[in-house]
Design a protein around this motif. Structure first.
Motif, mmCIF file in Angstrom:
data_model
loop_
_atom_site.group_PDB
_atom_site.id
_atom_site.type_symbol
_atom_site.label_atom_id
_atom_site.label_comp_id
_atom_site.label_asym_id
_atom_site.label_seq_id
_atom_site.Cartn_x
_atom_site.Cartn_y
_atom_site.Cartn_z
ATOM 1 N N UNK A 155 0.829 -1.214 0.000
ATOM 2 C CA UNK A 155 0.000 0.000 0.000
ATOM 3 C C UNK A 155 0.858 1.256 0.000
ATOM 4 N N UNK A 156 2.007 1.191 0.677
ATOM 5 C CA UNK A 156 2.914 2.344 0.717
ATOM 6 C C UNK A 156 3.546 2.562 -0.654
ATOM 7 N N UNK A 157 3.911 1.480 -1.331
ATOM 8 C CA UNK A 157 4.473 1.603 -2.680
ATOM 9 C C UNK A 157 3.444 2.186 -3.639
ATOM 10 N N UNK A 158 2.226 1.737 -3.512
ATOM 11 C CA UNK A 158 1.152 2.255 -4.369
ATOM 12 C C UNK A 158 1.020 3.766 -4.209
ATOM 13 N N UNK A 159 1.020 4.218 -2.983
ATOM 14 C CA UNK A 159 0.890 5.650 -2.696
ATOM 15 C C UNK A 159 2.126 6.422 -3.136
ATOM 16 N N UNK A 160 3.305 5.841 -2.928
ATOM 17 C CA UNK A 160 4.557 6.553 -3.173
ATOM 18 C C UNK A 160 4.961 6.622 -4.636
ATOM 19 N N UNK A 161 4.546 5.623 -5.425
ATOM 20 C CA UNK A 161 4.982 5.547 -6.817
ATOM 21 C C UNK A 161 3.851 5.820 -7.799
ATOM 22 N N UNK A 162 2.680 5.299 -7.529
ATOM 23 C CA UNK A 162 1.580 5.383 -8.490
ATOM 24 C C UNK A 162 0.707 6.622 -8.318
ATOM 25 N N UNK A 163 0.722 7.227 -7.152
ATOM 26 C CA UNK A 163 -0.074 8.434 -6.916
ATOM 27 C C UNK A 163 0.666 9.669 -7.422
ATOM 28 N N UNK A 164 -0.011 10.586 -8.108
ATOM 29 C CA UNK A 164 0.634 11.804 -8.597
ATOM 30 C C UNK A 164 1.305 12.631 -7.500
ATOM 31 N N UNK A 165 0.876 12.471 -6.267
ATOM 32 C CA UNK A 165 1.485 13.184 -5.153
ATOM 33 C C UNK A 165 2.557 12.350 -4.440
ATOM 34 N N UNK A 166 2.846 11.184 -4.976
ATOM 35 C CA UNK A 166 3.797 10.272 -4.338
ATOM 36 C C UNK A 166 5.230 10.739 -4.420
ATOM 37 N N UNK A 167 6.012 10.291 -3.463
ATOM 38 C CA UNK A 167 7.419 10.694 -3.349
ATOM 39 C C UNK A 167 8.225 10.345 -4.599
ATOM 40 N N UNK A 168 7.921 9.201 -5.239
ATOM 41 C CA UNK A 168 8.703 8.735 -6.383
ATOM 42 C C UNK A 168 7.941 8.832 -7.709
ATOM 43 N N UNK A 169 6.824 9.529 -7.707
ATOM 44 C CA UNK A 169 6.008 9.583 -8.925
ATOM 45 C C UNK A 169 6.793 10.159 -10.100
ATOM 46 N N UNK A 170 7.591 11.198 -9.842
ATOM 47 C CA UNK A 170 8.380 11.809 -10.909
ATOM 48 C C UNK A 170 9.464 10.876 -11.423
#
Length: 224
Positions: free
Chosen positions: A50-65
């Protein structure tokens, strides 16, 4: 902020999501040990899928860029009886991450029951049954009593001491999978193998496969 392309050409960019403080410390030990050969980024928040989903897949995620620049995503966690019903949820997140780009690798670094079993493999070959809290306590006590006096979960000094024996862990980790090859179909990493391991009650680890990757990376760079 996205990484410099130059860095990506040098080293694989790997993000690690971890379940507990001992897993976090061990991954940081690997980062320190192999930092010349891989950009191992240990996420700063506890949690796996769930943390990976939020961090990578969400536009506001830490690693989205960075999502198109990430080479591998590692999940390090314990398999438990009560997690079996969540496989579909986890698999959906894994598949979405794999679709970020065609070369993406997702590694499930799993250990049956408790990370201390993997730590024990740094010293010996064994495959005790691990299910209850008392089973896990026995493994931890055995580790502390026999090999690492004073071991406690999350103790960076003790876990780094354990980690120094990672070559033993690689060989004994392979051994643990070989013991249940008939059940899992093949010891080689695949989606089917990982599913069977996630569901099994047998004792095993795959954490050594992450270490093996880093060691192979070190050896290949050294040979250039």
């Amino acid at each position: 902020m996205a990484r410099q392309v130059k860095t990506r050409e040098k080293n694989p960019y790997i993000i690690v999501f971890w379940e507990g403080e001992s897993e976090e410390v061990y991954m940081k030990f690997l980062r320190k040990t192999f930092h010349v050969y891989a950009n191992l980024t240990v996420h700063n928040q506890k949690g796996v899928f769930s943390v990976a989903k939020k961090s990578i897949l969400s536009p506001k995620g830490r690693y989205y860029a960075d999502r198109k620049e990430i080479d591998q995503i590692w999940f390090i966690f314990d398999t438990e009886q009560n997690l079996k019903g969540k496989w579909g949820e986890f698999e959906d997140i894994i598949n979405r991450l794999k679709k970020l780009h065609k070369e993406m690798v997702v590694r499930l670094l799993m250990t049956k029951g408790c990370i201390e079993y993997y730590f024990l493999l740094h010293y010996e070959q064994c495959a005790p049954f691990i299910e209850s809290k008392s089973d896990k306590d026995h493994i931890q006590n055995r580790l502390e009593r026999t090999y690492v006096s004073g071991y406690k979960k999350g103790d960076s000094e003790k876990i780094e001491l354990i980690g120094q024996n990672y070559l033993n862990a690689i060989e004994n980790g392979k051994w643990s999978l070989k013991q249940i090859e008939g059940e899992i179909g093949s010891v080689e990493q695949s989606e089917e193998r990982d599913f069977r391991l996630f569901m099994t009650n047998s004792t095993f680890t795959t954490v050594h496969e992450g270490v093996q990757f880093l060691l192979d990376r070190k050896n290949s760079v050294s040979d250039e």
